[in-house]
Design an enzyme around this catalytic site. Structure first.
Site, mmCIF file in Angstrom:
data_model
loop_
_atom_site.group_PDB
_atom_site.id
_atom_site.type_symbol
_atom_site.label_atom_id
_atom_site.label_comp_id
_atom_site.label_asym_id
_atom_site.label_seq_id
_atom_site.Cartn_x
_atom_site.Cartn_y
_atom_site.Cartn_z
ATOM 1 N N HIS A 109 0.794 -1.233 0.000
ATOM 2 C CA HIS A 109 0.000 0.000 0.000
ATOM 3 C C HIS A 109 0.815 1.266 0.000
ATOM 4 C CE1 HIS A 109 -4.182 -1.364 0.620
ATOM 5 N NE2 HIS A 109 -3.586 -2.447 1.111
ATOM 6 N N LYS B 163 -9.430 13.618 3.951
ATOM 7 C CA LYS B 163 -8.555 12.449 3.982
ATOM 8 C C LYS B 163 -7.695 12.580 5.232
ATOM 9 C CE LYS B 163 -6.962 13.637 -0.180
ATOM 10 N NZ LYS B 163 -6.877 12.382 -0.898
ATOM 11 N N ARG B 164 -6.942 11.557 5.577
ATOM 12 C CA ARG B 164 -6.024 11.688 6.702
ATOM 13 C C ARG B 164 -5.070 12.846 6.461
ATOM 14 N NH1 ARG B 164 -5.807 7.862 10.893
ATOM 15 N NH2 ARG B 164 -4.291 9.350 11.660
ATOM 16 N N LYS C 101 0.117 14.428 1.429
ATOM 17 C CA LYS C 101 -1.197 14.704 0.842
ATOM 18 C C LYS C 101 -1.402 16.200 0.599
ATOM 19 C CE LYS C 101 -3.475 10.595 2.852
ATOM 20 N NZ LYS C 101 -4.248 9.919 1.803
ATOM 21 N N THR D 183 -8.680 6.406 -2.643
ATOM 22 C CA THR D 183 -10.015 5.908 -2.960
ATOM 23 C C THR D 183 -11.035 7.023 -2.747
ATOM 24 O OG1 THR D 183 -10.129 5.011 -0.714
ATOM 25 C CG2 THR D 183 -9.653 3.452 -2.496
ATOM 26 N N LYS E 155 -14.657 8.190 -4.795
ATOM 27 C CA LYS E 155 -15.975 8.489 -4.215
ATOM 28 C C LYS E 155 -16.488 9.829 -4.730
ATOM 29 C CE LYS E 155 -14.271 6.280 -0.035
ATOM 30 N NZ LYS E 155 -13.578 6.609 1.221
HETATM 31 C C1 LIG Z 1 -12.265 6.773 1.503
HETATM 32 C C2 LIG Z 1 -11.846 7.154 2.849
HETATM 33 C C3 LIG Z 1 -10.500 7.422 3.113
HETATM 34 C C4 LIG Z 1 -9.429 7.378 2.052
HETATM 35 O O1 LIG Z 1 -9.314 8.661 1.464
HETATM 36 P P1 LIG Z 1 -8.072 9.040 0.540
HETATM 37 O O2 LIG Z 1 -8.464 10.380 -0.023
HETATM 38 O O3 LIG Z 1 -8.006 8.009 -0.521
HETATM 39 O O4 LIG Z 1 -6.874 9.106 1.392
HETATM 40 C C5 LIG Z 1 -10.137 7.781 4.390
HETATM 41 N N1 LIG Z 1 -11.047 7.865 5.380
HETATM 42 C C6 LIG Z 1 -12.356 7.632 5.156
HETATM 43 C C7 LIG Z 1 -13.307 7.756 6.282
HETATM 44 C C8 LIG Z 1 -12.797 7.261 3.895
HETATM 45 O O5 LIG Z 1 -14.099 7.011 3.696
#
Ligand SMILES: *Cc1c(COP(=O)(O)O)cnc(C)c1O
Length: 798
Positions: free
Chosen positions: A345, A533-534, A539, A641, A645
């Protein structure tokens, strides 16, 4: 089981009376909620039993997905929708004067994960069941999930996440499947049996709690198994019971124990071995209930290792085969290395897991011995294949410099190694793991991540789903690639108008949430520009807020410069010990305070930080986004991911050519995504040649200088020291993530968004193209690829 509203009502009422001795009207709302959840679980349990039975009687191969994290979120709506009983229940409850949404809100998120990696595991479980493949998930039943984030005075404060407070109605405790896991002690050679024995060990009982994973429109219901640690019947003789009981309890207490101390790190290793050992023992027992021996174990079981955290599965399976079932090493190795497959990952060096030999050897003496033997034989193989290339050998060894390299162990002991987006897999093969790709040329492959379109589109955005259904029919639910039919309508002004209305409705829902939680009124006619995101330096949330500062400063000095109204929305948890990340959160909130309260600019610019980003709030955010920020330094984000979304809900991405953004851009075409910044090879060249010089950018670019100066001149905080660390990271440590190198292009990219959004038809078309092309990013597609290339499963037969 109930099939009609009347049957549902009867059953609901009967259960309330039986459980609480009251009528529906008299019962408390939490009682109604718990009865509803229990009813849904029991509804699923017929299929659950059937699935297990069918897998067994048909001698089917199964996948066991091992992951330290499953970020599943709420299950009530998801399960009712997948079972097709949502409308019946909703109408039945309405007759009792109960609004189903009020019950939904009582469910806490099962936050058994941090972010993307854990959410991926949850999406995979949903797709596996919905596609009718037999699958088991294995993880730990953490008493507290990832911390709850509160923002106090602009700072992140962590509060324990007591997700089990009302109980977890979905789980079923299975004490008869409990097994013991051994820690500590010593290994001695027993002359009589001719075997190694683990003596003086401390036993911990692992008790499974099973949760049903309900597929959509299928009778298949799979299992997510949460392992819980309890005192064993064999109590250690050399320890006070209270201390032992406390140590046992610690194993399942929190998701990520504080790893700043040796004790904390050891606990994490203990967690890993705990659930891996229990999980494998259960698989073996199950196998032997159906087959006479373990010689076909790898033909009937495949274990997918989600990152390196569960990689102890490899030596553990070896240990069981060799020590407990008297198998010869070579046969055991053949079985093990044809059972395990590994998903990588990340290539961030600090995330590649290593364990000190001393820790491993004392906590898991027999496992360490087996790793040594794996390493010894691996060295022999490397010497032979590489024609005694000592440099190469030194780079790939599993044990070196007093540490065990978990990724190296994973690659040596697996038959498949996959990355999670095309670019990432290519970087693995050609750069980071080039040596391993040379040693095992056919092991490496790619499986681009995906998300379940059921949760992330159908259920969380019913307004958009309805529009899709009336425009292209309902086939996309079963076959997400059919979303492409929408391509025929992207220029249709009526569909564009309907889409715009749906987006406005969803922006209103989020605006209401923000008003309620943040007390900030935002304009739904402004562009909702979102980064959730985190929080991590790579990022680059910092780049985003620097751009906000730039816009603010430009509007302040230049009355001619006015932007199309924009609301910048952030959501991010920072790791509790990640000081820099926490400062970025504080900076975002400090900028928000100044900008939102400046009457000169507040009609144009708003900044909002949404507290406690997690799955449930994400389900509100994704449908409301106009712009999706995916701006990592190229080469650093393995896939992402969140980007998928947003895309599926009709947002336009502004992003770098990183992770899955590359594949998204390919599908929608250059006109429908806004790409900016350095490419991964350019970043690499800059780094290798040491050509990035922060002070040069600062001295030559007045925009950058003005933004950076504002961090330390009191503009956003009364103390000039508050953001000194960010300043130092950018300037004096020459910023590892090259923000300034992409800054001007990022500003220009945002100017394009500003221009495109003003043209409503053009913008709507871009969004519709994104939705139409998002079917590829359904995890159903990802799972079909895992099934055909790695797992080789058949669907559950009835
Ligand atoms: C999808 C998701 C992530 C991943 O987000 P990235 O932008 O791909 O880092 C992290 N936390 C939650 C709660 C998510 O639903």
């Amino acid at each position: 089981m109930f099939k009609t509203k009347e049957e549902f009502k009867y059953e609901f009422s009967r259960r309330i009376i039986e459980s609480y001795g009251r009528t529906v009207e008299e019962s408390h709302i939490t009682e109604k909620f718990m009865v509803l959840e229990t009813m849904v679980r029991d509804y699923a349990s017929v299929n659950w039993a059937m699935t297990k039975m069918a897998t067994k009687t048909n001698y089917q191969k199964q996948v066991h997905y091992f992951s330290m994290e499953f970020l599943i979120g709420r299950l009530l709506v998801n399960n009712m929708m997948n079972l097709g009983i949502y409308e019946i229940a909703k109408d039945g409850l309405e007759d009792y004067g109960i609004n189903i949404h009020d019950l939904e809100e009582l469910e806490s998120d099962a936050g058994l994960g941090n972010g993307g990696l854990g959410r991926l595991a949850a999406c995979f479980m949903d797709s596996l069941a919905s596609l009718s493949y037999p699958a088991f998930g294995n993880t730990i039943r953490y008493e507290y999930g990832l911390f709850k984030q509160k923002i106090e005075n602009g700072y992140q404060v962590e509060v324990p996440d007591q997700w089990l407070r009302l109980g977890n109605m979905w789980e079923v405790r299975k004490p008869k499947h409990a097994v013991d896991v051994k820690f500590w002690g010593r290994v001695v050679w027993n002359e009589e049996t001719g075997k190694w024995e683990h003596v003086d060990a401390e036993c911990v009982r692992a008790v499974p709690y099973d949760m049903p994973i309900v597929g959509n429109d299928t009778t298949v219901t799979n299992t997510l198994r949460l392992w819980h640690a309890e005192p064993s019947e064999e109590i250690p003789s050399n320890k006070d019971f209270r201390q032992y009981a406390q140590e046992v309890r610690d194993i399942c207490q929190t998701l990520y124990p504080d790893d700043s101390t040796l004790a904390g790190r050891t606990l994490r290793l203990k967690q890993q071995y705990f659930f891996v050992s229990a999980g494998i023992r259960a698989i073996i027992k199950n196998h032997l209930r159906v087959y006479p021996s373990l010689s076909n174990f790898h033909e009937k079981n495949v274990i997918q290792l989600n990152d390196t955290h569960p990689v102890l599965a490899i030596p553990e399976l070896m240990r069981i085969l060799v020590d407990e079932y008297d198998m010869e090493w070579d046969e055991a190795w053949h079985i093990t290395s044809h059972t395990c497959a590994y998903t990588n990952h990340t290539i961030l060096a600090e995330a590649l897991e290593k364990w000190p030999v001393s820790t491993m050897e004392s906590l898991l003496p027999r496992i360490y011995q087996i790793i040594e033997e794996i390493n010894r034989r691996f060295i022999g193989y490397v010497k032979q294949v590489s024609d005694h290339d000592d440099d190469l050998l030194n780079r790939v060894m599993i044990i070196k410099d007093g540490q065990v390299y978990m990724a190296h162990l994973a690659i040596a002991g697996s038959f498949s190694v996959n990355g999670v987006a095309r670019l990432h897999s290519q970087i693995l093969k050609e750069q980071e793991m080039k040596d391993f790709n040379f040693l095992y040329p056919n092991k490496f492959n790619n499986k681009t991540n995906g998300i379940t379109h059921r949760r992330w589109l159908a259920y969380s955005n019913p307004e958009l789903s309805a529009l899709l259904n009336e425009t292209i029919g309902t086939d996309w639910l079963k076959h997400p690639e059919q979303l492409e039919k929408l391509m025929e309508y992207v220029d249709d002004s009526i569909v564009q108008g309907k889409f715009y209305n749906v987006k406005q409705q969803r922006k209103q829902v989020l605006a209401d949430y923000i008003y309620k939680h943040n007390g900030i009124r935002i304009d739904t006619n402004s562009i909702f520009d979102i980064q959730v995101k985190r929080l991590h330096a790579y990022k680059r949330q910092l780049l985003n807020i620097m751009h906000v500062i730039y816009l603010y400063q430009e509007m302040k000095v230049n009355p001619e410069f006015r932007i199309y109204p924009r609301t910048f929305i952030f959501g991010a948890k920072a790791a509790p010990a990640y000081y820099f990340a926490k400062k970025v959160i504080k900076l975002i909130n400090s900028v928000a305070d100044i900008v939102n309260n400046d009457p000169e600019t507040s009609d144009y610019l708003k900044v909002v930080f949404i507290e406690n980003y997690g799955v449930t709030i994400a389900e509100k955010i994704m449908p409301a986004a106009d712009v999706s920020e995916q701006i990592s330094t190229a080469g650093k984000e393995a896939s992402g991911t969140g980007n998928m979304k947003f895309m599926m809900n009709g947002a336009v991405t502004i992003g770098t050519l990183d992770g899955a953004n590359v594949e998204m851009a390919e599908r929608v075409g250059d006109d429908n995504i806004i790409i900016f910044g350095l490419k991964d090879n350019e970043v690499e060249t800059l780094r290798q040649h040491g050509q990035y010089n922060a002070w040069d950018y600062y001295n030559n670019n007045p925009h950058i200088k003005r933004v950076v100066d504002s961090l330390v001149d009191g503009t956003f905080h009364e103390s000039r020291e508050e953001f000194r660390m960010i300043f130092d990271e950018l300037m004096n440590r020459n910023d590892e993530y090259f923000l300034f190198a992409d800054f001007e292009e990022y500003v220009k990219a945002h100017e394009l968004i500003d221009a495109y959004y003003r043209d409503r038809a053009k913008w709507s078309k871009m969004c519709l193209v994104n939705i139409a092309q998002s079917g590829y990013f359904s995890s159903d597609r990802t799972i079909e690829e895992y099934v055909s290339d790695i797992w080789k499963l058949d669907r559950v037969k009835r």
